[in-house]
Motif scaffolding. Structure first.
Motif, PDB file in Angstrom:
ATOM      1  N   PRO A  56       0.836  -1.206   0.000  1.00  0.00           N
ATOM      2  CA  PRO A  56       0.000   0.000   0.000  1.00  0.00           C
ATOM      3  C   PRO A  56       0.871   1.257   0.000  1.00  0.00           C
ATOM      4  O   PRO A  56       1.875   1.322   0.712  1.00  0.00           O
ATOM      5  CB  PRO A  56      -0.797  -0.112   1.303  1.00  0.00           C
ATOM      6  CG  PRO A  56      -0.738  -1.555   1.683  1.00  0.00           C
ATOM      7  CD  PRO A  56       0.575  -2.065   1.168  1.00  0.00           C
ATOM      8  N   THR A  58       0.756   5.454   0.373  1.00  0.00           N
ATOM      9  CA  THR A  58       0.028   6.664   0.768  1.00  0.00           C
ATOM     10  C   THR A  58       0.922   7.862   0.544  1.00  0.00           C
ATOM     11  O   THR A  58       2.094   7.852   0.937  1.00  0.00           O
ATOM     12  CB  THR A  58      -0.377   6.601   2.251  1.00  0.00           C
ATOM     13  OG1 THR A  58      -1.172   5.433   2.470  1.00  0.00           O
ATOM     14  CG2 THR A  58      -1.169   7.836   2.653  1.00  0.00           C
ATOM     15  N   ILE A  73      -0.326   4.205   9.576  1.00  0.00           N
ATOM     16  CA  ILE A  73      -0.554   3.835   8.181  1.00  0.00           C
ATOM     17  C   ILE A  73       0.325   2.643   7.832  1.00  0.00           C
ATOM     18  O   ILE A  73       1.552   2.675   8.017  1.00  0.00           O
ATOM     19  CB  ILE A  73      -0.240   5.008   7.238  1.00  0.00           C
ATOM     20  CG1 ILE A  73      -1.121   6.215   7.588  1.00  0.00           C
ATOM     21  CG2 ILE A  73      -0.461   4.607   5.779  1.00  0.00           C
ATOM     22  CD1 ILE A  73      -0.829   7.444   6.758  1.00  0.00           C
ATOM     23  N   VAL A  77       4.661   5.142   3.117  1.00  0.00           N
ATOM     24  CA  VAL A  77       4.165   6.518   3.126  1.00  0.00           C
ATOM     25  C   VAL A  77       5.223   7.410   2.490  1.00  0.00           C
ATOM     26  O   VAL A  77       6.399   7.358   2.853  1.00  0.00           O
ATOM     27  CB  VAL A  77       3.857   7.005   4.550  1.00  0.00           C
ATOM     28  CG1 VAL A  77       3.428   8.466   4.537  1.00  0.00           C
ATOM     29  CG2 VAL A  77       2.776   6.136   5.190  1.00  0.00           C
ATOM     30  N   ARG A 153      -0.704   5.577 -10.509  1.00  0.00           N
ATOM     31  CA  ARG A 153      -0.241   4.473  -9.670  1.00  0.00           C
ATOM     32  C   ARG A 153       0.383   3.350 -10.497  1.00  0.00           C
ATOM     33  O   ARG A 153       1.043   2.479  -9.941  1.00  0.00           O
ATOM     34  CB  ARG A 153      -1.401   3.929  -8.828  1.00  0.00           C
ATOM     35  CG  ARG A 153      -1.960   4.955  -7.828  1.00  0.00           C
ATOM     36  CD  ARG A 153      -0.901   5.423  -6.845  1.00  0.00           C
ATOM     37  NE  ARG A 153      -1.374   6.480  -5.965  1.00  0.00           N
ATOM     38  CZ  ARG A 153      -1.484   6.360  -4.640  1.00  0.00           C
ATOM     39  NH1 ARG A 153      -1.155   5.238  -4.051  1.00  0.00           N
ATOM     40  NH2 ARG A 153      -1.917   7.380  -3.927  1.00  0.00           N
ATOM     41  N   GLY A 178      -6.385   8.834  -7.712  1.00  0.00           N
ATOM     42  CA  GLY A 178      -5.225   8.393  -6.944  1.00  0.00           C
ATOM     43  C   GLY A 178      -3.899   8.811  -7.541  1.00  0.00           C
ATOM     44  O   GLY A 178      -2.838   8.430  -7.043  1.00  0.00           O
ATOM     45  N   ILE A 294      -7.046   9.916   7.323  1.00  0.00           N
ATOM     46  CA  ILE A 294      -6.503   8.670   6.787  1.00  0.00           C
ATOM     47  C   ILE A 294      -5.921   7.827   7.921  1.00  0.00           C
ATOM     48  O   ILE A 294      -5.796   8.281   9.052  1.00  0.00           O
ATOM     49  CB  ILE A 294      -5.413   8.927   5.717  1.00  0.00           C
ATOM     50  CG1 ILE A 294      -4.249   9.709   6.327  1.00  0.00           C
ATOM     51  CG2 ILE A 294      -5.994   9.670   4.517  1.00  0.00           C
ATOM     52  CD1 ILE A 294      -3.075   9.892   5.345  1.00  0.00           C
TER      53      ILE A 294
END
Length: 298
Positions: A56, A58, A73, A77, A153, A178, A294
């Motif tokens: 993932p 962010t 998170i 990140v 992405r 995104g 978030i």
């Protein structure tokens, strides 16, 4: 906390890093892995890494209009504040996503270019300002944006015009796609540098007089409902000064929630829900958060 320096795509990584070190509220749990890319190529490589390894990803600007929940998170990140170059052309200014919109406004004004005065006191990054179509004192990003460079992405680079961005109140298309803002170019008009500076100084003085800048906060918490102003509604509901944990509805501006005593993100979120419930009970209006929320619960 283990912050041993490892590398992802050639970029140093902080592991299990508290995001409270970076958010303007001074709240938020840890990022599994935190990176500060310095170039578009590094962003591209990190996006590829995340996609290939199903991690993932962010992306955060400078975390001025952001609440990260106390659980933090998961995954990777990316904070873009190390990408902060600003260049001035004849009648335009181009800024990397991590540049502060304040600094971009200052650079434009110093060059005698008018159009970004409204942003002179907005604490966000350029990427964040584009992402949410930031605005103040009657101006918005959409009013002067010429083009935006983004990366998808899947790692593809695109250039969008202002019309491509589908700007609306505190909204842009990249909130839906995104895509990651890399830089923005603002089309401005020639003006007198001293006069522009005077306008910016006036707006900043008004901001200092009205806003609780002496405490950590995420800025204006709620979007303004059509035909209403948030601060007066909160005041009329008798909520100003209310405290939950370490968070308080500001005594200076009721549209702000300030961190007065080691508040947690949960304190902030509980306060948001408290305000929403009481304002709805009194006025029948649901306040929608402007702040981006978030992360995971603890």
């Amino acid at each position: 906390m283990d912050n041993a320096q490892t590398l992802i795509a050639g970029v140093p990584v902080l592991t299990n890093e508290p995001l409270s070190n970076y958010t303007f509220t001074k709240t938020g749990g840890p990022a599994d892995q935190l990176v500060f890319p310095e170039t578009v190529q590094q962003v591209h490589d990190l996006v590829d890494y995340a996609r290939v390894n199903h991690v993932p990803l962010t992306v955060i600007g400078n975390a001025s209009n952001l609440i990260v929940r106390d659980g933090g998170i998961r995954g990777l990140v990316m904070i873009l504040t190390h990408m902060h170059e600003i260049t001035v052309a004849k009648n335009s200014v181009t800024a990397a996503a991590g540049a502060r919109i304040i600094d971009t406004s200052d650079a434009a004004g110093a060059a005698g270019l008018s159009g970004l005065e409204f942003a002179a006191g907005i604490p966000g990054s350029v990427g964040g300002a584009v992402f949410m179509n930031a605005g103040a004192y009657g101006g918005e990003v959409k009013d002067c944006l010429a083009s935006v460079e983004v990366i998808s992405r899947s790692g593809e680079l695109h250039t969008y015009t202002a019309s491509d961005m589908h700007f609306a109140y505190r909204h842009s298309i990249v909130q839906e796609t995104g895509e990651i803002v890399l830089s923005a170019t603002f089309a401005l008009k020639p003006g007198d540098a001293k006069a522009i500076r005077a306008v910016m100084d006036d707006l900043n003085a008004r901001r200092r007089a009205k806003q609780p800048l002496e405490y950590p906060s995420c800025g204006s918490v709620f979007k303004r409902p059509v035909g209403h102003y948030v601060g007066p509604m909160i005041q009329k509901a008798g909520l100003q000064g209310h405290i939950i944990g370490g968070a308080q509805i500001s005594m200076k501006h009721a549209g702000f929630i300030v961190n007065i005593n080691h508040a947690t993100a949960t304190d902030y979120l509980d306060m948001i829900h408290y305000v929403q419930d009481h304002v709805y009970a009194k006025f029948g209006i649901h306040l929608e958060p402007e702040v981006r929320i978030i992360g995971e619960e603890r």
